[in-house]
Enzyme design. Structure first.
Site, short mmCIF file in Angstrom:
data_model
loop_
_atom_site.label_atom_id
_atom_site.label_comp_id
_atom_site.label_asym_id
_atom_site.label_seq_id
_atom_site.Cartn_x
_atom_site.Cartn_y
_atom_site.Cartn_z
N HIS A 100 0.85 9.20 -0.50
CA HIS A 100 1.18 9.37 -1.73
C HIS A 100 0.76 10.70 -2.51
O HIS A 100 0.74 10.88 -3.70
CB HIS A 100 0.83 8.17 -2.64
CG HIS A 100 1.82 7.83 -3.81
ND1 HIS A 100 1.95 6.46 -4.47
CD2 HIS A 100 2.76 8.71 -4.26
CE1 HIS A 100 3.00 6.76 -5.14
NE2 HIS A 100 3.44 7.84 -5.29
N ASP A 123 4.35 1.06 -7.45
CA ASP A 123 3.06 0.82 -6.57
C ASP A 123 2.08 -0.14 -7.01
O ASP A 123 1.98 -0.66 -8.17
CB ASP A 123 2.40 2.11 -6.97
CG ASP A 123 1.51 2.72 -5.93
OD1 ASP A 123 0.95 1.89 -5.21
OD2 ASP A 123 1.19 3.86 -5.88
N HIS A 125 -0.87 0.32 -6.70
CA HIS A 125 -2.01 0.98 -7.24
C HIS A 125 -1.72 2.01 -8.40
O HIS A 125 -0.48 2.28 -8.43
CB HIS A 125 -2.78 1.87 -6.10
CG HIS A 125 -3.09 0.93 -4.85
ND1 HIS A 125 -1.97 0.79 -3.82
CD2 HIS A 125 -4.08 0.34 -4.31
CE1 HIS A 125 -2.85 0.25 -2.71
NE2 HIS A 125 -3.73 -0.15 -3.13
N ASP A 127 -3.27 5.06 -8.73
CA ASP A 127 -3.40 6.49 -8.49
C ASP A 127 -3.88 7.30 -9.45
O ASP A 127 -3.20 8.37 -9.53
CB ASP A 127 -1.93 6.94 -7.66
CG ASP A 127 -1.54 6.16 -6.28
OD1 ASP A 127 -2.55 5.41 -5.98
OD2 ASP A 127 -0.49 5.97 -5.85
N HIS A 140 -4.76 10.21 -1.93
CA HIS A 140 -3.34 9.88 -2.25
C HIS A 140 -3.74 8.69 -3.32
O HIS A 140 -2.90 8.24 -3.89
CB HIS A 140 -3.06 8.97 -1.04
CG HIS A 140 -3.72 7.86 -0.39
ND1 HIS A 140 -3.37 6.85 0.27
CD2 HIS A 140 -5.00 7.33 -0.76
CE1 HIS A 140 -3.97 5.86 0.60
NE2 HIS A 140 -4.95 6.06 -0.11
N ASP A 227 6.08 3.79 -3.67
CA ASP A 227 5.12 3.60 -2.73
C ASP A 227 5.53 2.17 -2.10
O ASP A 227 5.68 1.16 -2.70
CB ASP A 227 3.65 3.66 -3.21
CG ASP A 227 2.61 3.40 -2.12
OD1 ASP A 227 2.68 2.82 -0.99
OD2 ASP A 227 1.28 3.93 -2.42
N ASP A 229 3.60 0.22 -0.53
CA ASP A 229 2.75 -0.82 -0.62
C ASP A 229 3.18 -1.62 -1.94
O ASP A 229 2.39 -2.71 -2.25
CB ASP A 229 1.45 -0.25 -0.30
CG ASP A 229 0.84 0.62 -1.48
OD1 ASP A 229 1.39 0.28 -2.89
OD2 ASP A 229 -0.09 1.20 -1.48
N GLU A 272 4.34 6.51 1.96
CA GLU A 272 3.35 5.48 2.64
C GLU A 272 4.16 4.52 3.67
O GLU A 272 3.59 3.51 3.84
CB GLU A 272 2.82 4.59 1.60
CG GLU A 272 1.79 5.43 0.57
CD GLU A 272 0.52 5.73 1.07
OE1 GLU A 272 0.28 5.69 2.32
OE2 GLU A 272 -0.19 6.93 0.58
#
Length: 300
Positions: A100, A123, A125, A127, A140, A227, A229, A272
């Protein structure tokens, strides 16, 4: 949405410390992204992959707690220049990651063409880390902060300007793993976040409707940074930083379909995908399905 789609692969795995995500663009192409989009009667141009330099060292040195700063900065700058050219040509940039950290380059190339670029950050997360707040030093986990102008100047100043985006033009969807420094920044900057709590409570249709309405009145273009994830690892196992309790594939399809109907997305990246950690290219196949929905695929 533009009928011409320019695909850019970014085999970047230096923004973190698990190998394999550099093969993400190849896995997505192998999963049939070109054929899938050509079936939508879109004009597809595959520009190949950005060349990513490998570090001369083997121990992934950190500078100011930033892993592989030089190589990530250089790769992001190359990507930014390519994305800039694509937007200038009138095409829709579709970027395939890679980790990412590549979002720094994508956003640098896109944002210079808009007064108020909106960003949907799909996402697990936030980030939103910096070298100071990051527990790992993995870049990332920093691209959204960098795009806000927060972080090391070698990252924030890609293409010679900063910031790329404004905090009030961001919507994060699917968050369920935030570091302390990220939580502080979200509150301080007033960033709109729909965590998994909100998704569960409100349902995906309401989350997407609110996100679309929130961005529609204040932006002149919207970038999607997805992303894999963000999805639950039971469904999308081929990611480097899986977090249980994520979004379902069906919820994500609905989100993409609603974005397609909104006609507000002007650029996108899917990141990712790590085929080494995957099961029979399952995660790359999901990425291709979601791209199809985003770009107008429908059952009827």
């Amino acid at each position: 949405m533009n009928q011409k789609i320019s695909i850019i692969g970014v085999p970047m795995d230096l923004g973190q410390n698990r190998r394999g995500v550099d093969m993400g663009p190849s896995a997505i192409r192998y999963a049939g992204i070109i054929d899938r989009l050509e079936q939508l009667k879109l004009d597809i141009e595959d520009l190949g992959d950005i060349k990513i330099a490998r570090p001369a060292h083997n121990n992934q040195e950190k500078v100011d707690n930033l892993r592989n700063l030089k190589e990530v900065s250089e790769g992001s700058s190359l990507l930014a220049e390519k994305v800039d050219q694509v937007v200038q040509s009138g095409a829709f940039p579709l970027v395939l990651g890679g980790d990412h950290s590549i979002a720094m380059g994508t956003l640098a190339g896109v944002a210079k063409h808009y007064e108020n670029l909106g960003v949907i950050w799909y996402d697990a997360h936030g980030d939103l880390n910096t070298g100071e707040s990051s527990p790992s030093g993995n870049i990332h986990g920093m691209p959204l902060a960098v795009s806000l102008g927060i972080g090391h100047e070698k990252l924030t100043n890609i293409l010679g300007y900063a910031p790329k985006i404004k905090p009030e033009n961001i919507v994060i969807i699917g968050a369920r793993s935030l570091d302390e420094g990220e939580r502080v920044l979200i509150k301080e900057k007033g960033i709109q976040v729909f965590t998994m709590h909100e998704v569960d409570k409100m349902g995906m249709p309401a989350v997407m409707e609110e996100s679309i309405n929130y961005l529609k009145g204040r932006t002149d273009g919207v970038h999607l940074s997805l992303d894999l994830d963000g999805l639950d690892p039971n469904e999308a196992p081929g990611v480097g930083t899986p977090v249980m309790g994520g979004l379902s594939y069906r919820e994500s399809h609905l989100a993409m379909e609603m974005l397609a109907q909104s006609k507000m997305i002007t650029s996108a990246e899917f990141v990712e995908v790590n085929p080494i950690l995957d099961e029979k290219n399952k995660t790359a196949n999901m990425a291709v399905g979601l791209m199809g929905s985003l770009l107008g695929e429908s059952l009827l």
